[in-house]
Scaffold this motif. Sequence first.
Motif, PDB file in Angstrom:
ATOM      1  N   THR A   4       1.169  -6.947   2.367  1.00 24.17           N
ATOM      2  CA  THR A   4       0.786  -7.192   0.975  1.00 24.17           C
ATOM      3  C   THR A   4       1.800  -6.608   0.009  1.00 24.17           C
ATOM      4  O   THR A   4       2.183  -5.435   0.110  1.00 24.17           O
ATOM      5  N   LEU A   5       2.224  -7.449  -0.952  1.00 27.49           N
ATOM      6  CA  LEU A   5       3.009  -7.015  -2.104  1.00 27.49           C
ATOM      7  C   LEU A   5       2.045  -6.724  -3.248  1.00 27.49           C
ATOM      8  O   LEU A   5       1.346  -7.630  -3.708  1.00 27.49           O
ATOM      9  N   PHE A   6       2.009  -5.482  -3.705  1.00 33.60           N
ATOM     10  CA  PHE A   6       1.112  -5.104  -4.786  1.00 33.60           C
ATOM     11  C   PHE A   6       1.854  -5.205  -6.116  1.00 33.60           C
ATOM     12  O   PHE A   6       2.910  -4.591  -6.297  1.00 33.60           O
ATOM     13  N   GLY A   7       1.263  -5.981  -7.042  1.00 30.00           N
ATOM     14  CA  GLY A   7       1.908  -6.198  -8.317  1.00 30.00           C
ATOM     15  C   GLY A   7       1.873  -4.991  -9.232  1.00 30.00           C
ATOM     16  O   GLY A   7       2.906  -4.522  -9.707  1.00 30.00           O
ATOM     17  N   ASN A   8       0.709  -4.462  -9.503  1.00 33.97           N
ATOM     18  CA  ASN A   8       0.594  -3.304 -10.402  1.00 33.97           C
ATOM     19  C   ASN A   8       1.207  -2.045  -9.792  1.00 33.97           C
ATOM     20  O   ASN A   8       1.870  -1.264 -10.477  1.00 33.97           O
ATOM     21  N   ALA A   9       0.982  -1.824  -8.502  1.00 31.56           N
ATOM     22  CA  ALA A   9       1.438  -0.599  -7.850  1.00 31.56           C
ATOM     23  C   ALA A   9       2.900  -0.658  -7.415  1.00 31.56           C
ATOM     24  O   ALA A   9       3.470   0.376  -7.065  1.00 31.56           O
ATOM     25  N   GLN A  10       3.518  -1.854  -7.414  1.00 29.26           N
ATOM     26  CA  GLN A  10       4.922  -2.005  -7.028  1.00 29.26           C
ATOM     27  C   GLN A  10       5.193  -1.340  -5.670  1.00 29.26           C
ATOM     28  O   GLN A  10       6.055  -0.457  -5.535  1.00 29.26           O
ATOM     29  N   LYS A  11       4.452  -1.780  -4.670  1.00 27.64           N
ATOM     30  CA  LYS A  11       4.628  -1.266  -3.320  1.00 27.64           C
ATOM     31  C   LYS A  11       4.353  -2.373  -2.314  1.00 27.64           C
ATOM     32  O   LYS A  11       3.773  -3.425  -2.640  1.00 27.64           O
ATOM     33  N   LEU A  12       4.776  -2.121  -1.070  1.00 27.06           N
ATOM     34  CA  LEU A  12       4.551  -3.042   0.046  1.00 27.06           C
ATOM     35  C   LEU A  12       3.736  -2.299   1.087  1.00 27.06           C
ATOM     36  O   LEU A  12       4.090  -1.179   1.478  1.00 27.06           O
ATOM     37  N   GLU A  13       2.637  -2.908   1.533  1.00 26.98           N
ATOM     38  CA  GLU A  13       1.770  -2.280   2.535  1.00 26.98           C
ATOM     39  C   GLU A  13       1.620  -3.174   3.753  1.00 26.98           C
ATOM     40  O   GLU A  13       1.556  -4.402   3.642  1.00 26.98           O
ATOM     41  N   LEU A  14       1.520  -2.512   4.908  1.00 26.69           N
ATOM     42  CA  LEU A  14       1.204  -3.174   6.165  1.00 26.69           C
ATOM     43  C   LEU A  14      -0.113  -2.598   6.650  1.00 26.69           C
ATOM     44  O   LEU A  14      -0.195  -1.418   6.990  1.00 26.69           O
ATOM     45  N   GLN A  15      -1.152  -3.427   6.663  1.00 20.77           N
ATOM     46  CA  GLN A  15      -2.510  -2.954   6.901  1.00 20.77           C
ATOM     47  C   GLN A  15      -3.065  -3.518   8.200  1.00 20.77           C
ATOM     48  O   GLN A  15      -3.249  -4.737   8.333  1.00 20.77           O
ATOM     49  N   PRO A  16      -3.371  -2.666   9.189  1.00 24.05           N
ATOM     50  CA  PRO A  16      -4.119  -3.134  10.354  1.00 24.05           C
ATOM     51  C   PRO A  16      -5.572  -3.471   9.995  1.00 24.05           C
ATOM     52  O   PRO A  16      -6.175  -4.361  10.574  1.00 24.05           O
ATOM     53  N   TRP A  17      -6.117  -2.694   9.041  1.00 22.40           N
ATOM     54  CA  TRP A  17      -7.496  -2.891   8.605  1.00 22.40           C
ATOM     55  C   TRP A  17      -7.602  -2.291   7.213  1.00 22.40           C
ATOM     56  O   TRP A  17      -7.374  -1.093   7.021  1.00 22.40           O
ATOM     57  N   GLN A  18      -7.957  -3.105   6.232  1.00 20.99           N
ATOM     58  CA  GLN A  18      -7.927  -2.646   4.846  1.00 20.99           C
ATOM     59  C   GLN A  18      -8.829  -1.444   4.601  1.00 20.99           C
ATOM     60  O   GLN A  18      -8.530  -0.603   3.748  1.00 20.99           O
ATOM     61  N   ALA A  19      -9.934  -1.349   5.341  1.00 23.93           N
ATOM     62  CA  ALA A  19     -10.886  -0.261   5.105  1.00 23.93           C
ATOM     63  C   ALA A  19     -10.414   1.075   5.674  1.00 23.93           C
ATOM     64  O   ALA A  19     -10.963   2.125   5.330  1.00 23.93           O
ATOM     65  N   ALA A  20      -9.388   1.050   6.552  1.00 29.86           N
ATOM     66  CA  ALA A  20      -8.910   2.282   7.190  1.00 29.86           C
ATOM     67  C   ALA A  20      -7.551   2.636   6.613  1.00 29.86           C
ATOM     68  O   ALA A  20      -6.509   2.291   7.168  1.00 29.86           O
ATOM     69  N   ASP A  21      -7.573   3.347   5.483  1.00 33.68           N
ATOM     70  CA  ASP A  21      -6.333   3.646   4.777  1.00 33.68           C
ATOM     71  C   ASP A  21      -5.394   4.513   5.617  1.00 33.68           C
ATOM     72  O   ASP A  21      -4.170   4.415   5.476  1.00 33.68           O
ATOM     73  N   GLU A  22      -5.943   5.347   6.484  1.00 34.68           N
ATOM     74  CA  GLU A  22      -5.097   6.229   7.281  1.00 34.68           C
ATOM     75  C   GLU A  22      -4.238   5.457   8.286  1.00 34.68           C
ATOM     76  O   GLU A  22      -3.252   5.989   8.817  1.00 34.68           O
ATOM     77  N   MET A  23      -4.574   4.207   8.562  1.00 31.92           N
ATOM     78  CA  MET A  23      -3.806   3.387   9.496  1.00 31.92           C
ATOM     79  C   MET A  23      -2.751   2.540   8.788  1.00 31.92           C
ATOM     80  O   MET A  23      -1.924   1.895   9.438  1.00 31.92           O
ATOM     81  N   THR A  24      -2.759   2.544   7.455  1.00 30.67           N
ATOM     82  CA  THR A  24      -1.853   1.717   6.668  1.00 30.67           C
ATOM     83  C   THR A  24      -0.477   2.366   6.536  1.00 30.67           C
ATOM     84  O   THR A  24      -0.369   3.577   6.366  1.00 30.67           O
ATOM     85  N   VAL A  25       0.570   1.541   6.623  1.00 29.16           N
ATOM     86  CA  VAL A  25       1.937   1.972   6.365  1.00 29.16           C
ATOM     87  C   VAL A  25       2.349   1.380   5.021  1.00 29.16           C
ATOM     88  O   VAL A  25       2.081   0.208   4.742  1.00 29.16           O
ATOM     89  N   ARG A  26       3.036   2.152   4.167  1.00 27.83           N
ATOM     90  CA  ARG A  26       3.420   1.661   2.851  1.00 27.83           C
ATOM     91  C   ARG A  26       4.788   2.202   2.447  1.00 27.83           C
ATOM     92  O   ARG A  26       5.179   3.300   2.852  1.00 27.83           O
ATOM     93  N   VAL A  27       5.502   1.392   1.659  1.00 35.76           N
ATOM     94  CA  VAL A  27       6.787   1.800   1.104  1.00 35.76           C
ATOM     95  C   VAL A  27       6.847   1.321  -0.343  1.00 35.76           C
ATOM     96  O   VAL A  27       6.240   0.291  -0.690  1.00 35.76           O
ATOM     97  N   PRO A  28       7.572   2.021  -1.231  1.00 37.07           N
ATOM     98  CA  PRO A  28       7.756   1.502  -2.595  1.00 37.07           C
ATOM     99  C   PRO A  28       8.543   0.192  -2.553  1.00 37.07           C
ATOM    100  O   PRO A  28       9.481   0.049  -1.756  1.00 37.07           O
ATOM    101  N   PHE A  29       8.166  -0.742  -3.412  1.00 42.10           N
ATOM    102  CA  PHE A  29       8.904  -2.006  -3.475  1.00 42.10           C
ATOM    103  C   PHE A  29       8.739  -2.590  -4.873  1.00 42.10           C
ATOM    104  O   PHE A  29       7.639  -3.010  -5.253  1.00 42.10           O
ATOM    105  N   ALA A  30       9.840  -2.592  -5.619  1.00 36.82           N
ATOM    106  CA  ALA A  30       9.821  -3.146  -6.970  1.00 36.82           C
ATOM    107  C   ALA A  30      10.094  -4.644  -6.908  1.00 36.82           C
ATOM    108  O   ALA A  30      11.078  -5.087  -6.296  1.00 36.82           O
TER     109      ALA A  30
END
Length: 369
Positions: free
Chosen positions: A269-295
């Motif tokens: 997911t590319l987040f518009g407001n947050a300007q980041k890129l996330e890779l989510q195995p399961w949206q409800a489990a934030d501890e499993m998510t990987v994220r990096v800044p992405f403008a």
Amino acid sequence: MLADGKLYVGTENGKVYILRPSATGVEVLDEDALPDGPLGGPEAIMASPIVANGRVIITSMDGMYSIGVDSAGSTGSTGSKGSGSLEPVAHVQVFPHEALLNPGETKTYSLKLFDAKGNLVREAKGADATWTLEGGLGGSIAADGTYTAAPGHSAGFIRATVVNLGGVSGQARVRVLAPLPYSFDFENPAAEAPPSNWMGANGKVFQRTVEGVGAVLMRPRDDTQGRRAKVFFGRPDSTNLTVEADVRGREQRRQRGDAGLINQRYILTLFGNAQKLELQPWQAADEMTVRVPFAWNADTWYHMKLRVENLANGSVHVRGKVWPAGETEPAAWTIEKIDTIGHRHGAPGIYADGISDVYFDNVKVNRNQ
């Protein structure tokens, strides 16, 4: 569910527990596991058990189980031929209720007839009904209820009408999916509605020509709680695929929506407001998510790519990359994850949070190379 002083609990990993609660704790009376489902994993239990006619009924994602002691005169068993209700037929059920077929594949349908209270009257043969195809479903259906899928993608309904019972009828849903690869550019669509064999798409995404943008698949701005859209367009048992698409977002009322790809239950997911890129195995489990800044800029096309690979040791390697559309693809992946308890299968798709307009184009699904 609590019945007869015991708790009956089903879990998503296919376990069934019978527990006796008390003021000081819980005693485990029994623990069992359901068999593996058709996709290889345990049958997930998402619904609560129920009690009916002295029996405990457990419904999994793949079947239904009745727990109890058989006895003479028991009313807890399913009705069968010759033992049904004597009331008039009020409902027709077409079996199977849902089918996912390949082009040219055949499926033979049967009928069950029920009275107004939902009691089985009798089973019926396909030849006892008149069959029609509805909702744009291609292919053909014979007088005995055998359906032959058309070539290419298709979806709709099969309707059975029992003429000698006053025209009472029932229907079953069918989706026909052509084999990979898939490619969608949304040029010259037959209608604004998305392809009929897509899941979760109706009322969420639309094929439109937008001034200054072109012919695209659009998730319009939506201020309701239902603004998030997950749209699937492949088989749920898919594995080892690469999904890619061009994405673009607008800024409206100082808000920007999110755009993403779905592959084997993973979401990039590319987040518009947050300007980041996330890779989510399961949206409800934030501890499993990987994220990096992405403008990334509004009103600019970007290309997203999500590759998922099942590894021999049971882990799953998930990789994603994003770059400005039209530029050379970078060699390095932008984000990746080794999931040791990974999803081993799942349909490809797209994701959008319509807090502002989000556009997709040149959506492609291929087997990993």
